[in-house]
Scaffold this motif. Sequence first.
Motif, PDB file in Angstrom:
ATOM      1  N   TYR A 162     -46.223 -12.310  22.537  1.00 31.12           N
ATOM      2  CA  TYR A 162     -44.931 -11.597  22.157  1.00 31.12           C
ATOM      3  C   TYR A 162     -44.592 -12.427  20.960  1.00 31.12           C
ATOM      4  O   TYR A 162     -43.913 -11.866  20.075  1.00 31.12           O
ATOM      5  CB  TYR A 162     -44.213 -11.490  23.260  1.00 31.12           C
ATOM      6  N   ASP A 163     -44.877 -13.669  20.974  1.00 34.46           N
ATOM      7  CA  ASP A 163     -44.384 -14.520  19.638  1.00 34.46           C
ATOM      8  C   ASP A 163     -44.732 -13.942  18.429  1.00 34.46           C
ATOM      9  O   ASP A 163     -44.224 -13.876  17.394  1.00 34.46           O
ATOM     10  CB  ASP A 163     -44.613 -15.949  19.948  1.00 34.46           C
ATOM     11  N   PHE A 197     -49.141 -15.623  27.262  1.00 31.20           N
ATOM     12  CA  PHE A 197     -48.415 -14.283  27.519  1.00 31.20           C
ATOM     13  C   PHE A 197     -47.323 -14.345  26.789  1.00 31.20           C
ATOM     14  O   PHE A 197     -47.128 -13.393  25.646  1.00 31.20           O
ATOM     15  CB  PHE A 197     -48.254 -13.881  28.787  1.00 31.20           C
ATOM     16  N   ALA A 198     -46.217 -15.359  26.731  1.00 35.26           N
ATOM     17  CA  ALA A 198     -45.235 -15.288  25.941  1.00 35.26           C
ATOM     18  C   ALA A 198     -45.495 -15.625  24.282  1.00 35.26           C
ATOM     19  O   ALA A 198     -45.076 -14.961  23.558  1.00 35.26           O
ATOM     20  CB  ALA A 198     -44.326 -16.625  26.355  1.00 35.26           C
ATOM     21  N   GLN A 199     -46.642 -16.375  24.182  1.00 33.15           N
ATOM     22  CA  GLN A 199     -46.928 -16.616  22.651  1.00 33.15           C
ATOM     23  C   GLN A 199     -47.631 -15.170  22.177  1.00 33.15           C
ATOM     24  O   GLN A 199     -47.351 -14.951  21.013  1.00 33.15           O
ATOM     25  CB  GLN A 199     -48.003 -17.732  22.687  1.00 33.15           C
ATOM     26  N   MET A 207     -43.571 -10.223  17.557  1.00 33.61           N
ATOM     27  CA  MET A 207     -42.259  -9.952  17.303  1.00 33.61           C
ATOM     28  C   MET A 207     -42.223 -10.235  15.788  1.00 33.61           C
ATOM     29  O   MET A 207     -41.331  -9.692  15.064  1.00 33.61           O
ATOM     30  CB  MET A 207     -41.359 -10.761  18.012  1.00 33.61           C
ATOM     31  N   ARG A 208     -43.312 -10.768  14.942  1.00 28.73           N
ATOM     32  CA  ARG A 208     -43.228 -11.032  13.775  1.00 28.73           C
ATOM     33  C   ARG A 208     -43.543 -10.052  12.578  1.00 28.73           C
ATOM     34  O   ARG A 208     -43.177 -10.025  11.517  1.00 28.73           O
ATOM     35  CB  ARG A 208     -44.219 -12.348  13.440  1.00 28.73           C
TER      36      ARG A 208
END
Lengths: 321, 321
Positions: free
Chosen positions: B115-116, B111-113, B119-120
């Motif tokens: 968003y990683d 899940f965090a990845q 955000m790019r």
Amino acid sequence: MKSFAQISSLFEEKFNRNHFPAEPAKLYQAAQYVLGIGGKRVRPACVLMTNELFAEINEDTFHVAMAVELFHNFTLVHDDIMDKAPIRRGLPTVHEKFGESTAILAGDVLFAQAYDYLMRIKPVFLQPVLRIFTKTAKEVCEGQQLDMDFEQKSDINMDEYVQMITLKTSVLLAASMQLGAILGGAGAGNQDQLYEFGKYLGIAFQVQDDYLDTFGDPQKFGKQIGGDILCNKKTFLWLYAMEVASAGQKDQLLELSKNDDPKKVEKVTAIYKMCEVDAWATSLKKKYLEKALFHLDEVAVQKVYKEELNKIALHLMQRES
Amino acid sequence: MKSFAQISSLFEEKFNRNHFPAEPAKLYQAAQYVLGIGGKRVRPACVLMTNELFAEINEDTFHVAMAVELFHNFTLVHDDIMDKAPIRRGLPTVHEKFGESTAILAGDVLFAQAYDYLMRIKPVFLQPVLRIFTKTAKEVCEGQQLDMDFEQKSDINMDEYVQMITLKTSVLLAASMQLGAILGGAGAGNQDQLYEFGKYLGIAFQVQDDYLDTFGDPQKFGKQIGGDILCNKKTFLWLYAMEVASAGQKDQLLELSKNDDPKKVEKVTAIYKMCEVDAWATSLKKKYLEKALFHLDEVAVQKVYKEELNKIALHLMQRES
């Protein structure tokens, strides 16, 4: 500059409300429930305080502070499942009260809701804030995995433990400090100093945590003294004792960690005292606190503005629960 | 316009690599493992295809497509824990292979990845993309909670089931279509039409899923026929049968759902056939497919550009596994 108490009550005013819709009731009641268990709200307060070093606190600061607190609670919910913890702050944990499946999902929506607050901030800050927040989120997961890995390993050294603690608990405090600084318009140098301040303060905080669990005042501690010893947790104290104890003491410690001696807490604590683990922990805490304050000192704003952050650091170190 | 096959291979080229660092090994091996189990990558392909309706596919499109696929896999990992599913696509599920605690964490870092990657993208798209992505993430959690709630409830009607399916599976396909459109510079009208196209296509897809589980060709289906019947899942078929069956058939169905009759699948299927559930499901799928295609038709780009999306919709409906 506002004091920690003032900042906290400002934050609570915004934060103490329902963050979720009504339905599905079970999911959102579970997510809201953990927020009600409370806590000192140290991390969001730090976002607001470092922001105030550079600029007026504004809506964006609150959004990010709320995101940090929601993220922190997400990790509590999932960690409690992994640790099979039945109680948090005297109340049943989310999975105890709502079942494990709903607890997993409640954690997930807390994490999503954190991003919901983040995405509301001014576009100019969005990318840098997301970058730090997301990096930190992954690091906290890494720290939790290392903590679980360490339970199965017998040969952990102090450096590895500090690394695990840094990821599991310190980086979120560090990121909170940096995020506040970013929103205040601080430059990269000041941001970094505040990150390091938070990081070392977080480690000092954990040393204190480990210390209080064994050497705290039972009247003031609020939890059972010796909990870490009872569940054979590898703490700062344990690792240091295993470094300095005599061969005989080491054998005793290892033996005690394998059985359920009714006097286990007393016996392990006695060996710790013979090894002067308590004095060592106090000096270690002081060392990390000094490192933290060194970095706060390096932040290029007038000393008077930094007094409240200085106070909160000292206050956190003097706590007895 | 590229075909689904061309788009898929473009995506696989970027996606088939390790998305995580080496350490902690157990955590990141678990997260990478689920990505290797595969799947049709329908959702990221849709991001790329709707993007290509309006503009050239670029780096941002791939970032969002990857985020969608990582998010989808995060939900698979956590859902499999909740459903206690031992197998996915013929391989052990993440919690079976790595343990439940690491599976919870692996879901969290997926899940965090996601968003990683998000955000790019270019700042101009960041806020609208985050808004849809985060809203959808929460809806998918809501759908999973409703699905679990329904297991405990006997009186679910068709509307409630459609609502649950929409949240649990359709909104992510819908959001994928909209996200691609946003990145292609589409206006709000076209974005909405593509969202609706994806939403109804997702519902039609689920009707097909429920149909194949009971009436599929055992040679082609790949899973055991009758799995839903065996575990008493409330599906489109079950809910319709309970609406139209005679009092006697209803009693039989309820009785069969309470015991482990060795001929349960045969018997339930026979009642379904008497109630013409199969013909009804086929017409229901057609109804949702037509709704989907109506919205695709409304998208204001030349028909020839939409042919590949039309084809993929028909293809998904004709699948037999």
